[in-house]
Enzyme design. Structure first.
Site, PDB file in Angstrom:
ATOM      1  N   ASN A 180       0.832  -1.207   0.000  1.00  0.00           N
ATOM      2  CA  ASN A 180       0.000   0.000   0.000  1.00  0.00           C
ATOM      3  C   ASN A 180       0.865   1.254   0.000  1.00  0.00           C
ATOM      4  O   ASN A 180       1.680   1.394  -0.920  1.00  0.00           O
ATOM      5  CB  ASN A 180      -1.159  -0.040   1.014  1.00  0.00           C
ATOM      6  N   ASP A 181       0.727   2.152   0.928  1.00  0.00           N
ATOM      7  CA  ASP A 181       1.268   3.509   0.776  1.00  0.00           C
ATOM      8  C   ASP A 181       2.769   3.583   0.454  1.00  0.00           C
ATOM      9  O   ASP A 181       3.566   2.854   1.050  1.00  0.00           O
ATOM     10  CB  ASP A 181       1.107   4.307   2.080  1.00  0.00           C
ATOM     11  N   GLN A 231       4.519   0.420   2.317  1.00  0.00           N
ATOM     12  CA  GLN A 231       3.768  -0.473   3.202  1.00  0.00           C
ATOM     13  C   GLN A 231       3.678  -1.834   2.515  1.00  0.00           C
ATOM     14  O   GLN A 231       3.205  -1.941   1.374  1.00  0.00           O
ATOM     15  CB  GLN A 231       2.364   0.086   3.451  1.00  0.00           C
ATOM     16  N   SER A 243       2.658   3.859   8.128  1.00  0.00           N
ATOM     17  CA  SER A 243       3.263   4.812   7.200  1.00  0.00           C
ATOM     18  C   SER A 243       4.076   5.909   7.872  1.00  0.00           C
ATOM     19  O   SER A 243       3.826   6.280   9.020  1.00  0.00           O
ATOM     20  CB  SER A 243       2.174   5.452   6.336  1.00  0.00           C
ATOM     21  N   ASP A 254       0.887   8.541  10.613  1.00  0.00           N
ATOM     22  CA  ASP A 254       1.518   8.897   9.332  1.00  0.00           C
ATOM     23  C   ASP A 254       2.347  10.185   9.404  1.00  0.00           C
ATOM     24  O   ASP A 254       2.089  11.161   8.687  1.00  0.00           O
ATOM     25  CB  ASP A 254       0.468   9.000   8.210  1.00  0.00           C
TER      26      ASP A 254
HETATM   27  C1  FRU Z   1      -3.313   4.578   4.475  1.00  0.00           C
HETATM   28  C2  FRU Z   1      -3.048   3.880   5.798  1.00  0.00           C
HETATM   29  C3  FRU Z   1      -2.253   4.756   6.736  1.00  0.00           C
HETATM   30  C4  FRU Z   1      -1.576   3.752   7.626  1.00  0.00           C
HETATM   31  C5  FRU Z   1      -1.256   2.641   6.645  1.00  0.00           C
HETATM   32  C6  FRU Z   1      -1.274   1.260   7.237  1.00  0.00           C
HETATM   33  O1  FRU Z   1      -3.567   3.685   3.437  1.00  0.00           O
HETATM   34  O2  FRU Z   1      -4.248   3.465   6.399  1.00  0.00           O
HETATM   35  O3  FRU Z   1      -3.031   5.699   7.435  1.00  0.00           O
HETATM   36  O4  FRU Z   1      -0.424   4.249   8.229  1.00  0.00           O
HETATM   37  O5  FRU Z   1      -2.218   2.731   5.621  1.00  0.00           O
HETATM   38  O6  FRU Z   1      -0.854   0.326   6.284  1.00  0.00           O
END
Ligand code: FRU
Length: 445
Positions: free
Chosen positions: A19-20, A36, A81, A149
């Site tokens: 992800n991020d 992520q 993140s 984050d």
């Molecule tokens: C955004 C999020 C962030 C968090 C991360 C966890 O997609 O929800 O807020 O840190 O993904 O994977």
């Protein structure tokens, strides 16, 4: 035939879930892209770690493996993140250590620890011991336990950090902290909109582009509208008037964009990567059955046009991947390719007989006319006054379409049965380039 939809131009995990984008920076001669990562589950069912890619030129990439694991009591349920800050020969990384207490909790107002954790590295791979900078008790009393984050930067001699937050009254906000030594942080201000704007603001980023100060956030809980806020969660930026968020503009109008983060290149460009995906979606990406899911967007330069508006364009480094050029005509093309076109009025662009971009008056829609191509996606609409230019970078399972010199972008995954696809257009003249792919190695040292 194409049966795996592996991307040629976009960073994606060798297996598992991405992800991020996290910790974006230029350090010691390399661009570093952390992300992520959940290597053990294509559906992301497992603790989040930080994976790491690096590149000297944004074209040749090396996957360096996992660099941060949830291995302390302060991040035991996920290395969430965060961001990077370069200070002389040290790379500082800041992230959210996620903790979930056992028991009967909603994990919003009880049961969750959200720790800001700091590590340093001199090579981008080997991390120092972890130290906790902020815990739940350090956040304002009106915040829930959804605070996360950290994005850190240096401004006027001081260090700053923004954190995304969900408040107890279910409004989103950004907490702005300040430090002189990167260790002690104090709350400076809380940034929020005049009217409530969703219940949670994730992944904040605050910066200026040629004098325009923007607060980028990924808000959750906005009501859907016909031509705005069509995805499950949104992502965009407020223009700041002093500390006050004013107008909000979405970064991307396609189906698959969330949680972007930016950094500054050595030559001073503000470059952003987004996650080409979203959490909690109601469609299925067929790569899951093959063991992985999601990729990052192309690196995009965020810049100001002559009229002062923010725009996005793929970084110019990608132009080096262009191979043979030919005029835009109805044809069959092998993926990936790049296209630049001009329009005089209404136009259409149809890919693989099933994904159509249509401009009628001020309305642009991106529609899957062949449902099998979209894995469950349907249609997205945006208002684009006087749409005159189209740039589309089409990878083996995604399109990124930049309209009106980057005023409006549509990003989406698509899953053609072959990597030879048809292209048909009306109302457009322009050029198509074949594209060579990125060179990506997976030699984990
Ligand atoms: C955004 C999020 C962030 C968090 C991360 C966890 O997609 O929800 O807020 O840190 O993904 O994977």
């Amino acid at each position: 035939m194409q049966d795996n939809w592996r991307q040629a131009l976009h960073l994606e995990p060798p297996q598992g879930w991405l992800n991020d984008p996290n910790g974006l920076c230029w350090f010691h001669g390399f661009y570093h892209v952390y992300f992520q990562y959940c290597p053990t589950s294509a559906e992301g069912n497992g603790d989040k770690l930080w994976g790491h890619y690096r590149s000297a030129d944004l074209l040749h990439w090396q996957f360096r493996g996992v660099v941060l694991h949830p291995d302390t009591p302060d991040d035991r349920d996920g290395v969430y993140s965060g961001s990077a800050l370069v200070q002389e020969d040290t790379l500082h990384l800041f992230y959210t250590g996620n903790v979930k207490e056992p028991g009967d909790h909603d994990y919003i107002t009880s049961g969750r620890g959200a720790n800001v954790i700091h590590v340093t590295t001199h090579d981008g791979d080997t991390m120092s011991a972890k130290s906790v900078l902020l815990r739940n008790k350090d956040y304002p009393a009106d915040c829930t336990q959804h605070v996360r984050d950290p994005k850190v930067w240096r401004e006027n001699g001081a260090f700053r950090m923004v954190l995304g937050a969900r408040r107890r009254d279910d409004t989103g906000a950004v907490l702005l902290y300040r430090s002189d030594d990167l260790t002690h942080w104090t709350l400076d201000r809380v940034l929020t909109s005049d009217a409530p704007f969703g219940y949670m603001w994730e992944c904040p980023d605050l910066y200026a582009v040629n004098g325009v100060r923007v607060l980028s956030i990924s808000p959750q809980g906005l009501p859907h509208e016909k031509t705005r806020f069509q995805n499950v969660y949104q992502s965009g930026y407020f223009v700041l008037d002093g500390d006050r968020p004013t107008t909000f503009t979405e970064w991307d109008m396609g189906f698959d964009f969330y949680a972007p983060q930016s950094f500054v290149t050595p030559d001073g460009r503000r470059v952003m990567f987004g996650w080409m995906g979203l959490p909690d979606i109601d469609y299925t990406n067929p790569t899951v059955a093959r063991g992985w899911q999601h990729c990052l967007t192309l690196p995009r330069e965020v810049f100001r046009d002559a009229a002062g508006h923010l725009r996005q364009r793929p970084v110019r480094e990608l132009d080096a991947l262009r191979a043979g050029a030919r005029p835009l005509t109805d044809t069959t093309l092998s993926l990936p390719f790049d296209l630049e076109a001009q329009a005089q009025g209404d136009f259409t662009l149809t890919l693989a007989h099933g994904l159509s971009l249509t401009c009628t008056g001020e309305t642009v829609t991106l529609t899957f006319t062949d449902a099998s191509l979209g894995g469950g996606r349907t249609t997205r609409t945006a208002l684009v006054p006087d749409c005159r230019t189209v740039r589309a970078i089409v990878d083996r399972s995604s399109v990124e379409i930049y309209l009106n010199a980057g005023a409006c972008v549509f990003t989406t995954r698509f899953y053609p049965a072959s990597d030879l696809i048809s292209l048909q257009s009306t109302g457009l003249t322009g050029t198509i380039w074949r594209m060579n792919g990125l060179e990506v190695t997976h030699n984990v040292p």
